[in-house]
Design an enzyme around this catalytic site. Structure first.
Site, PDB file in Angstrom:
ATOM      1  N   ASP A 254      -2.909   8.735   8.779  1.00  0.00           N
ATOM      2  CA  ASP A 254      -3.067   8.022   7.509  1.00  0.00           C
ATOM      3  C   ASP A 254      -4.570   7.965   7.233  1.00  0.00           C
ATOM      4  O   ASP A 254      -5.379   8.350   8.081  1.00  0.00           O
ATOM      5  CB  ASP A 254      -2.473   6.605   7.639  1.00  0.00           C
ATOM      6  CG  ASP A 254      -2.617   5.771   6.375  1.00  0.00           C
ATOM      7  OD1 ASP A 254      -2.440   6.314   5.278  1.00  0.00           O
ATOM      8  OD2 ASP A 254      -2.932   4.561   6.489  1.00  0.00           O
ATOM      9  N   SER A 255      -4.919   7.402   6.077  1.00  0.00           N
ATOM     10  CA  SER A 255      -6.344   7.228   5.800  1.00  0.00           C
ATOM     11  C   SER A 255      -6.922   6.058   6.615  1.00  0.00           C
ATOM     12  O   SER A 255      -8.134   5.931   6.719  1.00  0.00           O
ATOM     13  CB  SER A 255      -6.534   6.951   4.304  1.00  0.00           C
ATOM     14  OG  SER A 255      -5.830   5.777   3.953  1.00  0.00           O
TER      15      SER A 255
ATOM     16  N   CYS B   2       1.407   8.406   5.101  1.00  0.00           N
ATOM     17  CA  CYS B   2       0.605   8.067   3.923  1.00  0.00           C
ATOM     18  C   CYS B   2       1.264   8.679   2.694  1.00  0.00           C
ATOM     19  O   CYS B   2       1.558   9.882   2.675  1.00  0.00           O
ATOM     20  CB  CYS B   2      -0.805   8.634   4.112  1.00  0.00           C
ATOM     21  SG  CYS B   2      -1.860   8.466   2.665  1.00  0.00           S
TER      22      CYS B   2
ATOM     23  N   GLU C 153      -7.520  -2.633   3.991  1.00  0.00           N
ATOM     24  CA  GLU C 153      -8.203  -1.888   5.058  1.00  0.00           C
ATOM     25  C   GLU C 153      -9.373  -2.694   5.643  1.00  0.00           C
ATOM     26  O   GLU C 153      -9.649  -2.642   6.831  1.00  0.00           O
ATOM     27  CB  GLU C 153      -8.705  -0.554   4.501  1.00  0.00           C
ATOM     28  CG  GLU C 153      -9.391   0.353   5.498  1.00  0.00           C
ATOM     29  CD  GLU C 153      -8.439   0.959   6.540  1.00  0.00           C
ATOM     30  OE1 GLU C 153      -7.244   1.118   6.232  1.00  0.00           O
ATOM     31  OE2 GLU C 153      -8.919   1.262   7.651  1.00  0.00           O
TER      32      GLU C 153
ATOM     33  N   CYS D  66       2.909   2.669  -0.654  1.00  0.00           N
ATOM     34  CA  CYS D  66       1.628   2.903   0.017  1.00  0.00           C
ATOM     35  C   CYS D  66       1.766   2.177   1.348  1.00  0.00           C
ATOM     36  O   CYS D  66       2.148   0.999   1.373  1.00  0.00           O
ATOM     37  CB  CYS D  66       0.480   2.321  -0.793  1.00  0.00           C
ATOM     38  SG  CYS D  66      -1.074   2.230   0.135  1.00  0.00           S
TER      39      CYS D  66
ATOM     40  N   HIS E 292      -0.260   0.984   3.340  1.00  0.00           N
ATOM     41  CA  HIS E 292      -1.104  -0.217   3.517  1.00  0.00           C
ATOM     42  C   HIS E 292      -0.396  -1.480   3.017  1.00  0.00           C
ATOM     43  O   HIS E 292      -0.636  -2.571   3.513  1.00  0.00           O
ATOM     44  CB  HIS E 292      -2.425  -0.050   2.764  1.00  0.00           C
ATOM     45  CG  HIS E 292      -3.450   0.738   3.520  1.00  0.00           C
ATOM     46  ND1 HIS E 292      -3.340   2.084   3.723  1.00  0.00           N
ATOM     47  CD2 HIS E 292      -4.594   0.350   4.143  1.00  0.00           C
ATOM     48  CE1 HIS E 292      -4.395   2.510   4.425  1.00  0.00           C
ATOM     49  NE2 HIS E 292      -5.164   1.473   4.697  1.00  0.00           N
TER      50      HIS E 292
END
Ligand code: DGL
Length: 267
Positions: free
Chosen positions: A13-14, A76, A156, A183, A185
């Site tokens: 993922d990012s 992601c 994040e 998403c 997150h």
């Protein structure tokens, strides 16, 4: 390369979003080792171009492939909706590839709903990936989607997200019966979102659906470790941010405790 039962599962993922997918893998498949990559230095992917997302996610996929992972889990939505085709093209048949969108849109979850809302990053919304896929499977559904781009970067960083930010976004969806957190997150905001709707809107349990699908496929391919590992389970978490004590490290430690080895890696 031949896929090996004893190899780890690669997840990326990012940043911290995919950690809850990794956690669900640990819960449903406790005998597996994980290698995780969070491209924290390049986060947010959701605000980047398709070209940027393709190039960077191919680099991460190659990194995990070289680490001899038996499966690649794209944890992601921004990467899935912008780069799944290039990743599949490059790694098809070399490694099993999973993503966080297909298992959800193929599940029966939408059969009983009439109006759904989708919140996601700008890159995911721009791709129209969800609308196309859901419409193929469920013609009856009314779908509304918005990009909620402030959220992922704040999550994040571990910042507290004010109630009014969530309210402003969700006020766009007045009469939905189902909400999709598109998403990874946003999984960390589940409680706040449930509170907003007082339990009247169904939140799709993406992690469970996705990981169930991964487990089924690994089992079918005889790549699922059913018996307890004779060695201790270790998970390695790579982050591309070289700063000390980031929120990524803190969150990883909270979720995986002593099993987590955190390493820095830049390309
Ligand atoms: N976790 C990513 C997703 O599911 C997005 C976060 C980002 O913008 O980097 O889309």
């Amino acid at each position: 390369m031949k896929m090996n039962l004893l190899s780890p599962i690669g997840v990326f993922d990012s940043g911290i979003g995919g950690l809850l997918i990794a956690k669900e893998i640990e819960i449903q498949m406790p005998n597996e080792n994980l290698i995780y990559f969070g491209d924290t230095i390049n986060m947010p992917y959701g605000e980047k171009s398709k070209d940027f997302i393709e190039k960077n996610s191919l680099r991460i996929a190659s990194f995990l492939y070289k680490k001899k992972c038996k499966a690649l889990v794209i944890a992601c939505n921004s990467i899935t909706s912008n780069a799944l085709d290039v990743i599949e093209k490059k790694f098809n048949k070399k490694i099993l590839i999973f993503n966080v969108i297909d298992p959800v849109v193929k599940s029966k979850i939408f059969l009983s709903s009439k109006r759904i809302g989708i919140i996601a990053t700008s890159a995911t919304i721009r791709s129209n990936f969800y609308i196309k896929k859901i419409k193929q499977n469920y013609k009856h559904l009314e779908i509304n989607q918005i990009s909620t781009s402030l959220l992922a970067p704040m999550i994040e960083k571990g910042l507290k997200i004010k109630k009014n930010i969530i309210q402003n976004y969700l006020n766009n969806f007045k009469s939905i019966d189902t909400l999709l957190l598109a998403c990874t997150h946003y999984f960390f905001l589940k409680k706040e979102i449930e509170n907003f709707y007082h339990g009247k809107v169904h939140l799709i349990d993406v992690q469970k659906i996705v990981v169930k699908e991964i487990k089924k496929k690994l089992y079918k391919e005889k790549l699922l470790r059913i018996f307890p590992n004779c060695k201790k389970i270790n998970h390695i978490f790579y982050t591309s941010n070289l700063k000390k004590s980031t929120f990524f490290e803190k969150k990883t430690r909270t979720l995986f405790g002593k099993k987590a080895f955190i390493k820095k890696h830049i390309f």
